[in-house]
Design a protein around this motif. Structure first.
Motif: not given
Length: 885
Positions: A520-533, A572-577, A581-584, A629-634
């Motif tokens: 979960v932490d890796e997913s969160s870090f990745f989402a913020h680090f890679m600039c997902f909105e 940042p807000g909820k962006n479906p696109a 892309a984050l889940n992928e 809305d947590a990390a989808g893969f987890v």
């Protein structure tokens, strides 16, 4: 004369309290009696219907006008005045004194907005005429002063009221108007009411003049014509005197006309001079306007030239590329020491590109050649920098992971479980978090390859960590393997290994405790680090799992602190696109790690299949701790683990069911089947393993087990119909005895307990009936024949039927009941011989005696109806005999 209630200070104060908060000013308050009765023949008012009320006249000041109201107040149970009715005086249309009241103290107020009401308006009765006149004059004065009109007045002698007002003027504290009108019972129009009562009807001087005039012309009614002639003559004399006076002023008029003519000549001369001056002034004004126009053009040209120079300077400043920024963008280093310069260069480049866009640049400059060339140069700088930065970051991510993989101390080793620690990795990545933000603003398309490179590199590290941890976890866990043969009939009661296997589920729980928060932490870090909105997956410092007690201090290191890199960017807000892309990307980041979790589940299943229950509960607890809305893969990983555990447990249930069904193939079955007590042992252990929400999983297994057990029991019983009921009742009784404690706390088992109880009772009834019928077949067959015939013929005809005569009855009784004690003893022996469970014998024998006594009592009643004169052993004697055995 008694004091009027209008002068009562306490009454006025009580009225002011009642209307407090309405901003109204009380002008007058007076006590009245309200009634709706009519005057009878005797001329007396129906006093029994009168009610005490207080009428209050009030005004309310507005911005442009003042409103007037008539308030009706009544006394509450506590004697306190409270508002009852409110009338607007602008709707008052008529004031009428009731002529049927001899005292004249009763009047009625008519309002034009109440005409449609069917109920007659109330009648108000005053204490005396003074109070009546005082109130009505106050109402009329307010209407005249504030509304500019007066209502119709009916039934009042206005002359009398005027005289009364004159006499009582000093006693009236407020201004009041008096009206002159016709005599009583006549309608007074608005034009007739013009005399104010505040002053006298006629002043003292006027009154003396009128008296002198009347004294001069005292005459009788017959001298009216002479008086008229005299007045005409005096009028003609006055008119003649006026004409004479006008003619005497002619010289003065001539002098005035001569002065006017001289003034006219002076004005004409002045007009000529003014015309000359006007022409000269017009020429001068034209010269001044010409000079001002030339000056204005020169000043405007100067201002425009100055503004143009300033605008060109600003444009040139936009088009200038600082040499230090150009060097950083084209050939600068990406080392940590130079990152501040690179970030400053990125900010400048972003602002410059944004400044050359039409919204921020005047549209007239957009088509200039210099602007187009400079924009192309900036685009080239941007592409060069993005390409260089992307290549560096891809290599940087790969080198970080390669360094960690090459160092075995990062992973679990033999005899040592190593918790994955990515603090150093994330610290090094945070150095380039701001750079990624600027790369996204410069070229959003460049993030795709960077995300894939990061996911590919980190996926190798995570899978290696999970594999080494899972292998060492299984190797270090000591637990003896339990056999899966739980319900097979060939095994003895102690064949199942009851050794403690809790370390298996603890190992699985430890695997989740270590890796689920990490993922979960890796997913969160990745989402913020890679600039997902997208919204934050876990709060800063959160562990991301349901068991907060197991979170470590390392979780605080997962807060990127990059959400405020650019204060100008919107939150940042909820962006479906972006969420898709984050889940992928998370699939690429974490894919393959599930295999190590599956291996732990399969390993635990082989050691003790019942531990699937504990693992299922642990998985559900972690799954419920994940936000929607947590990390989808987890979440997918936990769902897959839950499904795999359920499938493995389902395999165990299916195998156990097959073991139960094997009992059907045995040739000879007697007594309690082996899987009945084995199931009780199994259920007891399953209840010990339940954690969290695993109740449904266990209840479904109970349902399947018991259903198969009951079906198999019925099939085994049918193989030998002679002993079917014995097998059923013994096994259903054993089922109840072994599950009595669990059925009290487990609703699902309680349902099957009651089902077994019903089946036990039915089997007992059939078995006991068979034993009774075996010993007393002739007795109860005779009773059955009588019962069958009673449906078609009357009881007195039955003794004449073949085989049912009185002689036949006596023969049957002699054959069946001559040695009844021996027959009952034979029933007990047969019951004892067929049962293999000795503990069931007492209860079954009691049921047998009760059933036999009930049947015999029914037989005695039939004999009493059909053979009233025949004697048989009484029921009481048979009851005593059974009780003694």
């Amino acid at each position: 004369m008694a004091k009027s209630s209008a002068d009562d200070v306490e009454l006025r104060r009580a009225c002011e309290v009642a209307v407090e908060g309405t901003k109204e000013k009380i002008m007058m308050s007076i006590r009245v009696a309200k009634s709706r009765g009519v005057w009878g023949k005797a001329g007396k008012l129906g006093r029994q219907m009168a009610k005490a009320r207080v009428l209050a006249l009030s005004t309310k000041a507005k911005v442009n006008r003042t409103k007037a109201f008539l308030r009706v107040l009544k006394y509450s149970n506590g004697g306190v005045l409270e508002p009852a009715k409110l009338y607007k005086l602008k709707h008052l249309s008529k004031v009428e004194v009731i002529t049927n009241d001899p005292s004249g103290c009763t009047f009625m107020l008519g309002f034009d907005n109440l005409r449609n009401q069917t109920v007659a308006p109330p009648q108000w009765t005053m204490r005396n005429l003074d109070d009546r006149n005082r109130l009505l004059l106050c109402i009329l004065n307010i209407c005249k002063d504030l509304l500019g009109r007066l209502p119709k007045v009916v039934g009042i002698d206005v002359v009398e009221m005027a005289l009364w007002a004159k006499e009582n003027t000093p006693a009236v504290p407020v201004q009041q108007n008096v009206v002159n009108g016709p005599v009583a019972a006549a309608t007074v129009s608005e034009n007739d009411l013009k005399v104010t009562v505040e002053k006298d009807l006629v002043s003292q001087v006027e009154e003396e003049d009128v008296e002198a005039l009347l004294g001069t012309y005292v005459m009788g009614i017959g001298e009216a014509e002479a008086f008229s002639e005299r007045m005409k003559r005096e009028l003609q004399a006055l008119e003649a005197a006026n004409v004479h006076a006008i003619l005497e002023t002619e010289p003065l008029v001539d002098q005035v006309l001569q002065g006017i003519e001289e003034a006219t000549h002076c004005i004409e001369d002045m007009d000529e001079w003014l015309g000359i001056f006007n022409v000269k002034l017009r020429h001068m004004r034209e010269d001044i306007e010409s000079i001002e126009t030339r000056n204005n053009k020169l000043e405007m040209q100067s201002v425009n030239n100055k503004a143009l120079i300033e605008e060109l300077d600003k444009l040139l400043e936009r088009l200038r590329i600082p040499s230090e920024y150009a060097a950083s963008l084209t050939s600068g280093s990406f080392d940590e020491a130079h990152m501040l310069q690179n970030v400053e260069a990125c900010e400048w480049l972003t602002n410059s590109l944004r400044g050359l866009d039409v919204p921020n640049l005047d549209p007239s400059y957009a088509n200039m050649r210099a602007v187009k060339e400079k924009k192309a140069e900036l685009e080239k700088l941007k592409n060069t920098f993005v390409r260089r930065a992307s290549e560096f970051l891809r290599n940087y991510f790969a080198s970080l992971v390669d360094f960690m993989i090459s160092d075995k101390s990062y992973f679990s080793q033999r005899g040592q479980l190593k918790r994955p620690d990515h603090a150093d990795l994330r610290y090094k990545c945070r150095t380039y978090a701001r750079l990624l933000q600027h790369l996204k603003s410069l070229d959003p398309n460049c993030l795709g390859p960077l995300r894939k490179a990061y996911c590919g590199s980190l996926n190798l590290l995570l899978r290696r960590e999970a594999r080494e941890f899972a292998n060492e976890l299984r190797a270090s866990t000591k637990a003896s393997r339990n056999p899966q043969v739980w319900l097979e009939g060939a095994t003895g009661p102690g064949s199942a290994n009851n050794s403690d296997t809790s370390t298996v589920s603890e190992a699985y729980g430890k695997m989740l405790t270590i890796f689920i928060p990490l993922l979960v932490d890796e997913s969160s870090f990745f989402a913020h680090f890679m600039c997902f909105e997208v919204p934050a997956l876990v709060p800063p410092g959160g562990s991301g799992n349901g068991n907060k007690a197991e979170a470590t201090d390392d979780d605080n290191d997962d807060d990127l602190g990059i959400m405020d890199i650019d204060e100008n960017d919107s939150k940042p807000g909820k962006n479906p696109a972006d969420l898709a892309a984050l889940n992928e990307s998370l699939q690429d980041l974490l894919d393959g790690i599930q295999e190590d979790f599956y291996a732990v589940v399969d390993w635990a299943y082989k050691i003790d299949p019942l531990r699937c229950i504990s693992m299922h509960g642990i998985t559900e607890r972690y799954l419920s701790g994940q936000k929607a809305d947590a990390a989808g893969f987890v979440r997918l990983l936990l769902d897959d683990l839950e499904s795999r555990i359920s499938v493995q447990f389902g395999r165990f249930v299916e195998e156990a069911c097959h073991q139960i069904e094997r009992n059907e193939r045995n040739v000879k079955q007697a007594g309690v089947l082996s899987y009945i007590p084995r199931f009780a042992t199994l259920a007891t252990r399953m209840e010990q393993y339940i954690q969290g929400q695993s109740r449904d999983l266990v209840d479904q297994a109970y349902t399947k087990f018991v259903s198969i057990m009951f079906v198999t029991l019925e099939k085994i019983a049918q193989t030998d119909p002679k002993y079917a009921d014995i097998i059923l009742l013994e096994n259903y009784a054993a089922f109840q005895n072994s599950l009595y404690d669990l059925a009290n706390v487990v609703p699902t088992l309680a349902k099957f307990y009651h089902q077994a109880s019903e089946a036990y009772e039915q089997a007992c009834t059939r078995f006991i009936s068979m034993i009774i019928f075996y010993q007393f077949e002739r007795l109860f067959m005779f009773a059955r024949k009588i019962e069958d015939l009673m449906f078609t013929i009357s009881p007195d005809e039955i003794p004449f039927q073949l085989g049912l005569s009185k002689m036949d009855l006596r023969k049957m009784l002699k054959a069946s009941l001559s040695g009844v004690d021996k027959s009952i003893a034979a029933m007990y022996k047969k019951l004892q011989k067929n049962l293999t469970s000795e503990e069931l014998l007492p209860s079954l024998w009691d049921k047998c005696k009760k059933e036999f006594l009930d049947k015999y009592e029914s037989f005695a009643q039939l004999v009493g109806k059909v053979y009233p004169n025949e004697s048989i052993p009484p029921v009481a004697e048979m009851r005593d005999l059974l009780a003694s055995m």
